[in-house]
Each structure stands twice: as C-alpha cells, then as structure tokens.
Design a protein around this motif. Sequence first.
Motif, mmCIF file in Angstrom:
data_model
loop_
_atom_site.group_PDB
_atom_site.id
_atom_site.type_symbol
_atom_site.label_atom_id
_atom_site.label_comp_id
_atom_site.label_asym_id
_atom_site.label_seq_id
_atom_site.Cartn_x
_atom_site.Cartn_y
_atom_site.Cartn_z
ATOM 1 N N LEU A 4 9.062 52.045 39.624
ATOM 2 C CA LEU A 4 9.028 51.428 40.944
ATOM 3 C C LEU A 4 7.584 51.422 41.441
ATOM 4 O O LEU A 4 6.937 52.476 41.454
ATOM 5 C CB LEU A 4 9.898 52.209 41.931
ATOM 6 N N VAL A 5 7.098 50.276 41.849
ATOM 7 C CA VAL A 5 5.715 50.159 42.317
ATOM 8 C C VAL A 5 5.717 49.547 43.711
ATOM 9 O O VAL A 5 6.158 48.415 43.902
ATOM 10 C CB VAL A 5 4.877 49.298 41.362
ATOM 11 N N GLU A 6 5.205 50.326 44.655
ATOM 12 C CA GLU A 6 5.153 49.882 46.048
ATOM 13 C C GLU A 6 3.828 49.187 46.352
ATOM 14 O O GLU A 6 2.809 49.480 45.723
ATOM 15 C CB GLU A 6 5.307 51.060 47.020
ATOM 16 N N LEU A 18 4.077 45.252 59.457
ATOM 17 C CA LEU A 18 3.714 45.354 58.043
ATOM 18 C C LEU A 18 4.949 45.017 57.220
ATOM 19 O O LEU A 18 6.080 45.242 57.672
ATOM 20 C CB LEU A 18 3.244 46.766 57.677
ATOM 21 N N ARG A 19 4.700 44.531 56.018
ATOM 22 C CA ARG A 19 5.800 44.283 55.082
ATOM 23 C C ARG A 19 5.513 45.032 53.787
ATOM 24 O O ARG A 19 4.502 44.786 53.133
ATOM 25 C CB ARG A 19 5.933 42.799 54.788
ATOM 26 N N LEU A 20 6.408 45.941 53.460
ATOM 27 C CA LEU A 20 6.293 46.686 52.219
ATOM 28 C C LEU A 20 7.121 46.007 51.132
ATOM 29 O O LEU A 20 8.184 45.453 51.410
ATOM 30 C CB LEU A 20 6.785 48.117 52.402
ATOM 31 N N SER A 21 6.619 46.088 49.906
ATOM 32 C CA SER A 21 7.348 45.562 48.757
ATOM 33 C C SER A 21 7.465 46.654 47.704
ATOM 34 O O SER A 21 6.582 47.498 47.574
ATOM 35 C CB SER A 21 6.617 44.365 48.152
ATOM 36 N N CYS A 22 8.544 46.606 46.955
ATOM 37 C CA CYS A 22 8.739 47.546 45.851
ATOM 38 C C CYS A 22 9.330 46.770 44.690
ATOM 39 O O CYS A 22 10.454 46.258 44.785
ATOM 40 C CB CYS A 22 9.660 48.681 46.268
ATOM 41 N N ALA A 23 8.566 46.699 43.615
ATOM 42 C CA ALA A 23 9.003 45.966 42.429
ATOM 43 C C ALA A 23 9.493 46.948 41.370
ATOM 44 O O ALA A 23 8.808 47.932 41.068
ATOM 45 C CB ALA A 23 7.858 45.132 41.876
ATOM 46 N N ALA A 24 10.654 46.674 40.842
ATOM 47 C CA ALA A 24 11.246 47.521 39.809
ATOM 48 C C ALA A 24 11.064 46.874 38.445
ATOM 49 O O ALA A 24 11.164 45.655 38.299
ATOM 50 C CB ALA A 24 12.735 47.744 40.077
ATOM 51 N N SER A 25 10.811 47.715 37.455
ATOM 52 C CA SER A 25 10.705 47.235 36.079
ATOM 53 C C SER A 25 11.314 48.273 35.149
ATOM 54 O O SER A 25 11.568 49.409 35.551
ATOM 55 C CB SER A 25 9.246 46.958 35.705
ATOM 56 N N GLY A 26 11.533 47.866 33.931
ATOM 57 C CA GLY A 26 12.154 48.777 32.971
ATOM 58 C C GLY A 26 13.648 48.519 32.875
ATOM 59 O O GLY A 26 14.077 47.373 32.822
ATOM 60 N N ASP A 108 17.824 58.681 41.996
ATOM 61 C CA ASP A 108 17.576 58.548 40.567
ATOM 62 C C ASP A 108 16.132 58.197 40.199
ATOM 63 O O ASP A 108 15.597 58.699 39.209
ATOM 64 C CB ASP A 108 18.511 57.495 39.962
ATOM 65 N N TYR A 109 15.522 57.329 40.975
ATOM 66 C CA TYR A 109 14.167 56.879 40.644
ATOM 67 C C TYR A 109 13.318 56.825 41.901
ATOM 68 O O TYR A 109 13.808 56.484 42.978
ATOM 69 C CB TYR A 109 14.203 55.483 40.003
ATOM 70 N N TRP A 110 12.026 57.122 41.720
ATOM 71 C CA TRP A 110 11.100 57.141 42.855
ATOM 72 C C TRP A 110 9.806 56.442 42.512
ATOM 73 O O TRP A 110 9.328 56.514 41.372
ATOM 74 C CB TRP A 110 10.785 58.580 43.258
ATOM 75 N N GLY A 111 9.228 55.787 43.502
ATOM 76 C CA GLY A 111 7.892 55.250 43.377
ATOM 77 C C GLY A 111 6.870 56.289 43.790
ATOM 78 O O GLY A 111 7.221 57.408 44.203
ATOM 79 N N GLN A 112 5.584 55.904 43.706
ATOM 80 C CA GLN A 112 4.507 56.839 44.043
ATOM 81 C C GLN A 112 4.251 56.911 45.542
ATOM 82 O O GLN A 112 3.677 57.891 46.020
ATOM 83 C CB GLN A 112 3.218 56.406 43.339
ATOM 84 N N GLY A 113 4.634 55.878 46.251
ATOM 85 C CA GLY A 113 4.445 55.866 47.699
ATOM 86 C C GLY A 113 3.277 55.003 48.129
ATOM 87 O O GLY A 113 2.324 54.783 47.381
ATOM 88 N N THR A 114 3.376 54.513 49.360
ATOM 89 C CA THR A 114 2.292 53.741 49.960
ATOM 90 C C THR A 114 2.093 54.237 51.394
ATOM 91 O O THR A 114 3.071 54.494 52.106
ATOM 92 C CB THR A 114 2.593 52.231 49.915
ATOM 93 N N GLN A 115 0.851 54.389 51.780
ATOM 94 C CA GLN A 115 0.539 54.973 53.093
ATOM 95 C C GLN A 115 0.636 53.914 54.185
ATOM 96 O O GLN A 115 0.078 52.818 54.052
ATOM 97 C CB GLN A 115 -0.870 55.559 53.083
ATOM 98 N N VAL A 116 1.304 54.260 55.254
ATOM 99 C CA VAL A 116 1.333 53.439 56.463
ATOM 100 C C VAL A 116 0.712 54.260 57.587
ATOM 101 O O VAL A 116 1.168 55.370 57.869
ATOM 102 C CB VAL A 116 2.767 53.025 56.827
#
Length: 120
Positions: A4-6, A18-26, A108-116
Amino acid sequence: QVRLVESGGGLVQAGGSLRLSCAASGSIFSINAMGWYRQAPGKQRELVAAITSGGSTNYADSVKGRFTISRDNAKNTVYLQMNSLKPEDAAVYLCAADKGPRVVGLTDYWGQGTQVTVSS
C-alpha cells in the motif's frame, strides 16, 4: 503480499482541503476492505474511515460531514477527501487493507503513512 502506497499529504491551513490516495499492488485479489487510520504524537492510532469492496462505509464521529472515503476498484486505489480541516486533524495518516468485508479493525496490510499538517 500486498503493498500500500499513500500520497497526497502535506501542509494546509485550517479550513482547507487535502485529498489522500492509497494505491494497492501485489495480491490485490485478497483485499476486501480499505481504509484510513491516523496517529498523532502521543495519541493512539484511530480509524478515520473505511470502505468495503461492496461500498459500505464507516467514519469516525470527528470527521463525519467533512471527510469522504471513496474507492476505485479498477485502479485498486482508495481516496480520502478531507475538507474543512482542523488543527486537530494533523497526524500521520496510514492506509490499511483487510481481507474481510469489515469497516472497523482493518489489520491485514498497512502503508507507511503520509503526514498531514494543519496550521491554525
């Protein structure tokens, strides 16, 4: 495995958006629910919003009416539109995904996070 990439975090003035996005792969076929948590310094991680593959949603009371979660299944991406931001919304926002159709307790799965950051 799922990655997961934010993106989309940053600095905004109070009242802004603000608009956050999170793209999943794998192994994305394993994902049902996706959502956003946040963690501010010295505070517990809290669920902000979640959405299942079927479109069921859940929001924290503190963001209802201001934040909207949406999902593009074709792009394997979940979005968090944040309007009327307040200083207390400042945190690291983490994308989460789960194999189950749940709107709480995504684990189950986590991204690294993005600062707001929200300036007053």
